[in-house]
Design an enzyme around this catalytic site. Structure first.
Site, short mmCIF file in Angstrom:
data_model
loop_
_atom_site.label_atom_id
_atom_site.label_comp_id
_atom_site.label_asym_id
_atom_site.label_seq_id
_atom_site.Cartn_x
_atom_site.Cartn_y
_atom_site.Cartn_z
N ILE A 252 1.16 3.64 5.36
CA ILE A 252 0.04 2.92 4.74
C ILE A 252 -1.17 3.84 4.55
CG2 ILE A 252 0.76 0.62 5.53
CD1 ILE A 252 -1.52 0.82 7.63
N ASP A 253 -0.88 5.15 4.48
CA ASP A 253 -1.99 6.10 4.33
C ASP A 253 -2.84 5.83 3.08
OD1 ASP A 253 0.63 7.07 3.24
OD2 ASP A 253 -0.69 8.52 2.26
N GLN A 254 -2.21 5.37 1.99
CA GLN A 254 -2.98 5.13 0.76
C GLN A 254 -3.88 3.90 0.89
OE1 GLN A 254 -2.91 7.43 -1.91
NE2 GLN A 254 -1.90 8.47 -0.20
N ARG B 107 13.51 -14.89 4.12
CA ARG B 107 12.14 -14.39 3.90
C ARG B 107 11.72 -14.57 2.45
NH1 ARG B 107 10.14 -10.53 7.55
NH2 ARG B 107 11.73 -9.66 8.86
N CYS C 232 10.63 -6.04 6.58
CA CYS C 232 11.85 -5.29 6.25
C CYS C 232 11.59 -3.80 6.34
CB CYS C 232 12.32 -5.64 4.84
SG CYS C 232 13.07 -7.27 4.71
N ARG D 256 7.66 3.21 5.83
CA ARG D 256 6.72 2.60 4.88
C ARG D 256 5.28 2.89 5.32
NH1 ARG D 256 9.08 -3.35 3.48
NH2 ARG D 256 7.91 -3.07 1.56
N LYS E 216 7.46 -14.38 -4.60
CA LYS E 216 7.14 -14.02 -3.20
C LYS E 216 6.03 -12.98 -3.13
CE LYS E 216 9.13 -11.14 0.42
NZ LYS E 216 8.59 -9.84 -0.01
N ASN E 217 6.20 -11.89 -3.88
CA ASN E 217 5.26 -10.79 -3.72
C ASN E 217 3.86 -11.12 -4.26
OD1 ASN E 217 7.14 -9.33 -2.36
ND2 ASN E 217 7.67 -7.97 -4.06
N ASP F 78 13.62 -3.30 -5.81
CA ASP F 78 14.06 -4.54 -5.17
C ASP F 78 15.30 -5.14 -5.84
OD1 ASP F 78 12.12 -4.35 -3.29
OD2 ASP F 78 10.84 -5.96 -4.06
#
Ligand code: UD1
Length: 421
Positions: free
Chosen positions: A124-126, A400, A117, A122, A22-23, A307
């Site tokens: 996203i600054d990076q 998902r 999820c 979570r 998936k990832n 995970d």
């Protein structure tokens, strides 16, 4: 809304075929935006996150053709859209990879902030730090990220991540592939799906080296061309089936895996008493009698994956003795399933980042709610190993990321059905 009904107590036997990762898929499909030509992508898992991504790409003007199961042809040559449909984008997390891909291809992007999820905050600054480092002007509102070139234009650069982030590493790779000059990502994530994305892009003509180490170098090229690429097997799906057999007992051959990717998980299952045998592309697990307690701390790859935290917790809940499970990536992840597990009779005490799990001889069925993808998978495992009937609500979370989970578990002898609420 759908739920799973599981009648627990059956041991698991036979073979299970693991799907594409998936990832990796959710990074590789947006990467096709960078390619002028047809990408033939094989081993694509049929899961809802992938279906949403394909919808988004099609809506943007990509031509998508499905061949035999698992093979998708994507042609993004003629897309012009830099603002993908926000309603679709908000349906999943990894849609934010369109930011990097569109910035790389068109030099601009206007992408809604993602959904998916939310088992933790979570940020996203990076990702945004990376885009800025490549010369983008970044405007972030409550709902959107807007990217355009700064006055100096887009250019390769050295970007050092402050935290090891899979998402930021992927987004910077995507943005940098077509940007002139060399980009170096320091403190990069090393997950197998990062390597898979680099291999996909290199197959299409990119020049990326070092993926799988913490320093990735990308030399910008003028264009990418079409080609054929097969996605790696899903480490976490395979780990989930291994944990299911460990917890419920049985003897199963888990096929289509890369055993090296599984070591961080199989080592722990072995410590707990499961017998593991590696072959070239499959793993046999035999689990008989009670598991033993262990200690696990999650880490970025090659550490034990966050995970798999919830799935190993089920094994601990049934093991003899007291286990310690420490989360170091997403602190609030325990809250996605531990209360539900307590309703099934588990003895879990959460102390900050650590869950202290005192194993019980058995769990009992209950009505429980999945709150995210992996928590849902773990509750299914708990249901398989428990006495009596368990209902796991919110099947959509599980769908998902797990292709044909009902069929795969039924083939192994589990008693599980999907019911509409
Ligand atoms: C990816 C995986 C997800 C997995 C996670 C950790 C995909 C599609 N999803 O998620 O299944 O649980 O890796 O292995 O591949 N962080 C920041 N700022 C950022 C980005 C991340 O502080 O800009 C922090 C996060 O809060 C977290 C840590 O970095 O504590 C790791 O997150 P990251 O690796 O980015 O996870 P995702 O890419 O979202």
């Amino acid at each position: 809304m759908a739920k799973y009904e599981i009648k627990g107590g059956n041991t698991l036997h036979g073979e299970v075929l693991i799907s594409g990762a998936k990832n990796a898929a959710v990074a590789i499909l947006p990467a096709a935006v960078l390619v002028a030509g047809v990408c033939r992508v094989e081993n694509v898992p049929d899961i809802s996150d992938v279906r949403i991504l394909l919808n988004i790409l099609e809506d943007m003007g990509a031509v998508i053709t499905k061949e035999e199961p698992g093979t998708v042809l994507i042609d993004c040559t003629n897309i012009k859209c830099t603002n993908p449909n926000p309603e679709l984008v908000r349906k999943m997390r990894a849609s934010y990879y369109l930011m990097g891909a569109l910035l790389g291809r068109f030099g601009e992007a206007n992408v809604a902030l993602p959904g998916g999820c939310n088992f933790a905050s979570r940020p996203i600054d990076q990702h945004l730090k990376g885009f800025r480092g490549l010369g983008a002007e970044v405007e972030e509102t409550e709902e959107y990220v807007n990217l355009k070139p700064s006055e100096d234009g887009l250019h390769g650069n050295r970007i050092s991540l402050d935290v090891v982030s899979v998402g930021a590493t992927v987004n910077i790779m995507l943005a940098a592939v077509l940007i002139p000059g060399q980009t170096v990502i320091e403190n990069a994530a090393r997950e197998p799906h990062i390597v898979d994305l680099a291999n996909f892009l290199n197959t299409m003509g990119a020049r990326i080296s070092g993926a799988g180490t913490n320093t990735i170098k990308i030399r910008g090229v003028e264009a990418l061309h079409g080609g054929t690429y097969g996605i790696i097997p899903d480490q976490i799906e395979a780990g989930t089936y291994l944990a299911a057999v460990a917890a419920a007992g049985g003897n199963v051959l888990v096929k289509n895996v890369i055993p090296k990717h599984m070591e961080c998980i199989t080592t722990k299952l072995q410590e707990m008493g499961a017998k593991i045998t590696d072959y070239d592309d499959c793993i046999r697990i035999v689990s008989q009698g009670r598991l033993h307690s262990t200690t696990v701390k999650t880490h970025p790859y090659p550490g034990f994956p966050t995970d798999m935290q919830a799935q190993i917790c089920i094994c601990m809940a049934l093991a003899s003795g007291v286990s310690r499970l420490t989360e170091s990536v997403y602190e609030t992840r325990f809250f996605g399933y531990c209360e539900e597990l307590q309703d099934m009779g588990a003895d879990i005490l959460i102390n900050g980042k650590t869950a202290i799990v005192t194993g019980r001889e058995s769990l009992h069925g209950a009505e429980v709610y999945a709150r995210d993808l992996r928590a849902g998978a773990a509750l299914i495992i708990a249901g398989l190993a428990a006495r009596g009937t368990t209902w796991v609500h919110n099947a959509h979370y599980v769908e998902r990321g797990y292709e044909n989970i009902i069929q795969k578990l039924t083939n192994l002898g589990a008693d599980i059905v999907r019911l509409e609420d």
